[in-house]
Design a protein around this motif. Structure first.
Motif, mmCIF file in Angstrom:
data_model
loop_
_atom_site.group_PDB
_atom_site.id
_atom_site.type_symbol
_atom_site.label_atom_id
_atom_site.label_comp_id
_atom_site.label_asym_id
_atom_site.label_seq_id
_atom_site.Cartn_x
_atom_site.Cartn_y
_atom_site.Cartn_z
ATOM 1 N N TRP A 26 40.983 35.046 39.327
ATOM 2 C CA TRP A 26 41.161 36.196 40.237
ATOM 3 C C TRP A 26 42.584 36.274 40.790
ATOM 4 C CZ3 TRP A 26 35.832 34.440 41.542
ATOM 5 C CH2 TRP A 26 34.857 35.377 41.173
ATOM 6 N N THR A 71 34.455 41.148 36.804
ATOM 7 C CA THR A 71 34.800 42.201 37.764
ATOM 8 C C THR A 71 35.772 43.230 37.207
ATOM 9 O OG1 THR A 71 36.404 40.685 38.747
ATOM 10 C CG2 THR A 71 34.295 40.897 39.856
ATOM 11 N N GLU A 75 35.136 47.190 37.699
ATOM 12 C CA GLU A 75 36.081 48.022 38.455
ATOM 13 C C GLU A 75 36.215 49.434 37.878
ATOM 14 O OE1 GLU A 75 39.791 45.969 38.404
ATOM 15 O OE2 GLU A 75 39.103 44.429 39.800
ATOM 16 N N PHE A 82 33.890 48.934 45.792
ATOM 17 C CA PHE A 82 34.597 47.665 45.994
ATOM 18 C C PHE A 82 35.018 47.462 47.453
ATOM 19 C CE2 PHE A 82 34.411 47.234 41.548
ATOM 20 C CZ PHE A 82 34.734 45.921 41.232
ATOM 21 N N VAL A 98 31.263 40.103 47.122
ATOM 22 C CA VAL A 98 31.199 40.950 45.925
ATOM 23 C C VAL A 98 31.056 42.423 46.307
ATOM 24 C CG1 VAL A 98 30.157 39.090 44.561
ATOM 25 C CG2 VAL A 98 28.677 40.751 45.727
ATOM 26 N N THR A 140 26.806 39.345 39.722
ATOM 27 C CA THR A 140 28.133 39.334 40.339
ATOM 28 C C THR A 140 28.289 40.521 41.290
ATOM 29 O OG1 THR A 140 28.838 38.420 38.198
ATOM 30 C CG2 THR A 140 30.578 38.937 39.730
ATOM 31 N N LEU A 141 27.164 41.094 41.718
ATOM 32 C CA LEU A 141 27.171 42.281 42.571
ATOM 33 C C LEU A 141 26.085 42.206 43.635
ATOM 34 C CD1 LEU A 141 27.412 44.963 39.743
ATOM 35 C CD2 LEU A 141 29.180 44.566 41.473
#
Length: 342
Positions: A26, A71, A75, A82, A98, A140-141
């Protein structure tokens, strides 16, 4: 003539320090606008050159054009906010802030297709492109809309299928779906995870991979692995159903892991990407160590179905260490090739 034991990486390679902070997931970009576009392309050229120099047979972009394997894809989707963030436990082991799903998810435009076309134009070698798997995307959300992991995963599978078909048209030879969540949520994998994956590959003519590892060599993952005991049998839970799936290749972690190699018997007949490089260590394997891992796998995988690879991505490693590991992977595969052909 088809290459015996074709080598590849399972995912990322380290980014150059002028593009992003090295050895960090990241990591924010150091460039902006057109300079960032050109910087990513230059980094892709460098990653490709590193692979070519090491003699890697199936090359990739080294994920130079994305910050994160999940991610960056998300996006570019509609329906995900976000700014509206929640803290969730990812992969059932570490807390992360997240983005939230706030509406119907959709893909207004192609995401990685131009990058794939750029890679295709740079090389005649077979190319592999990685996408996040539907279950790992869901994990991941924070879902504030569908309120169902299965329903959201199915929508993501349809979006991934759109992207995968365009990647195939751009000249990608192998499309890999990264599903570390498959090593955690076994009941979900078997009840709907594999079905979502099959939706994501529907209609593809290129080869497809599901990559299921124990994660990058970051502390949260290495701590988790230490808690798993002397035998890591997670693959046992999902391999029987994957063996009957339409996925062509299964990618797993073997070197310096406690995965009993005999679990490969559960997916006999499938092509197997055997992780022969430990991405959680700065120690560069010797070619003989790589060869030893491949020899063990050959007891359960036919030679024409074995694809030597890394356990996972190498983004958190230094470029020097990653380069050494690529060289070791190719040299180890060459030792075993000679044994098989003489």
């Amino acid at each position: 003539m088809k290459t015996l034991l074709p080598t590849s990486t399972a995912g990322s390679l380290p980014k150059p320090s002028w593009l992003a902070e090295p050895e960090k997931l990241w990591s924010p970009w150091k460039l902006e606008n057109q300079a960032l576009i050109e910087g990513k392309q230059d980094a892709l050229r460098v990653a490709l050159q590193e692979q070519k120099k090491a003699g890697i047979d199936i090359v990739s972009d080294g994920e130079q054009t994305r910050q994160h394997f999940v991610t960056t894809f998300i996006e570019h989707l509609e329906g995900v906010d976000f700014e509206k963030r929640k803290t969730v436990k990812i992969r059932d082991r570490y807390d992360v802030s997240v983005p939230s799903v706030v509406g119907t998810v959709s893909r207004p435009n192609a995401i990685f297709v131009n990058d794939a076309k750029f890679l295709r134009a740079q090389t005649d070698k077979p190319i592999k492109w990685a996408l996040p798997g539907p279950m790992t995307m869901v994990d991941t959300l924070y879902d504030d809309h569908y309120k169902s992991r299965k329903d959201l995963a199915w929508e993501f599978a349809k979006i991934l299928n759109q992207e995968a078909k365009e990647l195939e048209s751009a000249g990608v030879d192998i499309i890999q779906f990264d599903e570390p969540a498959f090593n955690v949520f076994f009941d979900e994998v078997n009840s709907w995870g594999i079905a979502c994956l099959e939706k994501a590959i529907e209609g593809l003519k290129c080869e497809t991979v599901v990559h299921i590892c124990y994660g990058y060599g970051i502390k949260a993952n290495t701590d988790w692995k230490e808690s798993l005991g002397s035998e890591w049998r997670q693959y046992e839970e999902v391999f029987p159903n994957l063996q009957h799936s339409n996925i062509d290749i299964i990618s797993l972690e073997c070197h310096n892991s406690s995965v009993p190699i005999e679990l490969l018997e559960l997916v006999r007949g499938k092509k197997i990407m055997v992780g022969a490089i430990d991405v959680a260590s700065n120690t560069i394997e010797t070619p003989e160590e790589v060869a030893a891992t491949l020899r063990k796998a050959l007891k359960y995988v036919d030679a024409d179905k074995l694809y030597p690879s890394t356990n996972c991505g190498m983004a958190p490693l230094s470029r020097e260490v990653a380069r050494g590991k690529l060289n070791a992977l190719q040299a180890g595969a060459e030792i075993v090739r000679k044994e098989l052909t003489t």
